[in-house]
Scaffold this motif. Structure first.
Motif, mmCIF file in Angstrom:
data_model
loop_
_atom_site.group_PDB
_atom_site.id
_atom_site.type_symbol
_atom_site.label_atom_id
_atom_site.label_comp_id
_atom_site.label_asym_id
_atom_site.label_seq_id
_atom_site.Cartn_x
_atom_site.Cartn_y
_atom_site.Cartn_z
ATOM 1 N N LYS A 63 5.056 53.997 -3.751
ATOM 2 C CA LYS A 63 6.305 54.743 -3.655
ATOM 3 C C LYS A 63 6.065 56.178 -4.128
ATOM 4 O O LYS A 63 5.119 56.435 -4.880
ATOM 5 C CB LYS A 63 7.365 54.089 -4.536
ATOM 6 N N GLU A 65 7.248 57.996 -6.437
ATOM 7 C CA GLU A 65 7.112 58.222 -7.882
ATOM 8 C C GLU A 65 5.755 57.779 -8.421
ATOM 9 O O GLU A 65 5.358 58.196 -9.505
ATOM 10 C CB GLU A 65 8.256 57.551 -8.660
ATOM 11 N N ASP A 66 5.055 56.928 -7.678
ATOM 12 C CA ASP A 66 3.708 56.508 -8.090
ATOM 13 C C ASP A 66 2.618 57.280 -7.353
ATOM 14 O O ASP A 66 1.428 57.019 -7.547
ATOM 15 C CB ASP A 66 3.510 55.021 -7.837
ATOM 16 N N GLY A 69 5.089 62.150 -5.981
ATOM 17 C CA GLY A 69 6.336 62.555 -6.611
ATOM 18 C C GLY A 69 7.459 62.777 -5.609
ATOM 19 O O GLY A 69 7.238 62.762 -4.394
ATOM 20 N N ALA A 70 8.654 62.948 -6.144
ATOM 21 C CA ALA A 70 9.815 63.207 -5.296
ATOM 22 C C ALA A 70 9.747 64.635 -4.768
ATOM 23 O O ALA A 70 9.077 65.497 -5.338
ATOM 24 C CB ALA A 70 11.097 63.014 -6.096
ATOM 25 N N ARG A 72 11.168 68.142 -4.474
ATOM 26 C CA ARG A 72 12.057 68.898 -5.367
ATOM 27 C C ARG A 72 12.660 70.091 -4.662
ATOM 28 O O ARG A 72 11.964 70.888 -4.042
ATOM 29 C CB ARG A 72 11.266 69.356 -6.594
#
Ligand code: ZN
Length: 160
Positions: A63, A65-66, A69-70, A72
């Motif tokens: 995912k 977050e692993d 990252g998201a 931004r």
């Protein structure tokens, strides 16, 4: 020997984006050497490697977050065209190399004006679920110099 903290793991891998399109792989090159437990790789890959041994092959889906990252919203910036090596070739949606004081950085082009360019500094894979295929080629103990530097020396030498 198991892959765990303070071991150096050598991997061949391929990376695909959320849609399954290949992004990169090193199967035709020397394996990549990574020092475990020192933040050398994305969290999800490190945890997928932990406890495995040389010769193992596996696939893992991570995912955002692993992985990268998201995405931004505060990573959008307006920069002068002079910071690009080839300012006339900038096209919306393309990735281009931006020269910054911290070195080069790959950005995505959002809008091209006459003097300025709006860019997205997010990693191209930010916000995406990514897929890795990994072959563990070799595992060895880290050398003291690697532990003090916080990264692997792929050639096994004290200096670089
Ligand atoms: Zn070093």
């Amino acid at each position: 020997m198991k892959v765990e903290r303070n071991k150096v793991v050598f991997i061949h891998y391929s990376l695909a984006d959320e849609a399954g399109n290949p992004v990169e792989d090193n199967f035709d090159d020397e394996p990549t050497a990574l020092l475990m437990g020192h933040g050398n790789m994305m969290r999800g890959l490190e945890s997928a490697l932990t406890g495995r041994e040389a010769g193992e092959a596996f696939e893992v889906t991570l995912k955002p977050e692993d992985a990268y990252g998201a995405k931004r919203a505060d990573q959008l910036q307006r920069v002068s065209k002079k910071h690009f090596a080839q300012p006339k070739k900038l096209r919306v949606g393309d990735q281009a190399v931006l020269r910054t004081e911290q070195g080069q950085r790959t950005v995505t082009i959002i809008k091209v004006g006459s003097k300025f360019v709006d860019v997205d500094l997010n990693h191209p894979l930010a916000g995406q679920t990514v897929h890795f295929k990994v072959n563990i080629v070799r595992v060895r103990d880290a050398m003291p110099v690697e532990l003090s530097h916080g990264h692997a020396h792929a050639d096994g030498k004290d200096h670089h």
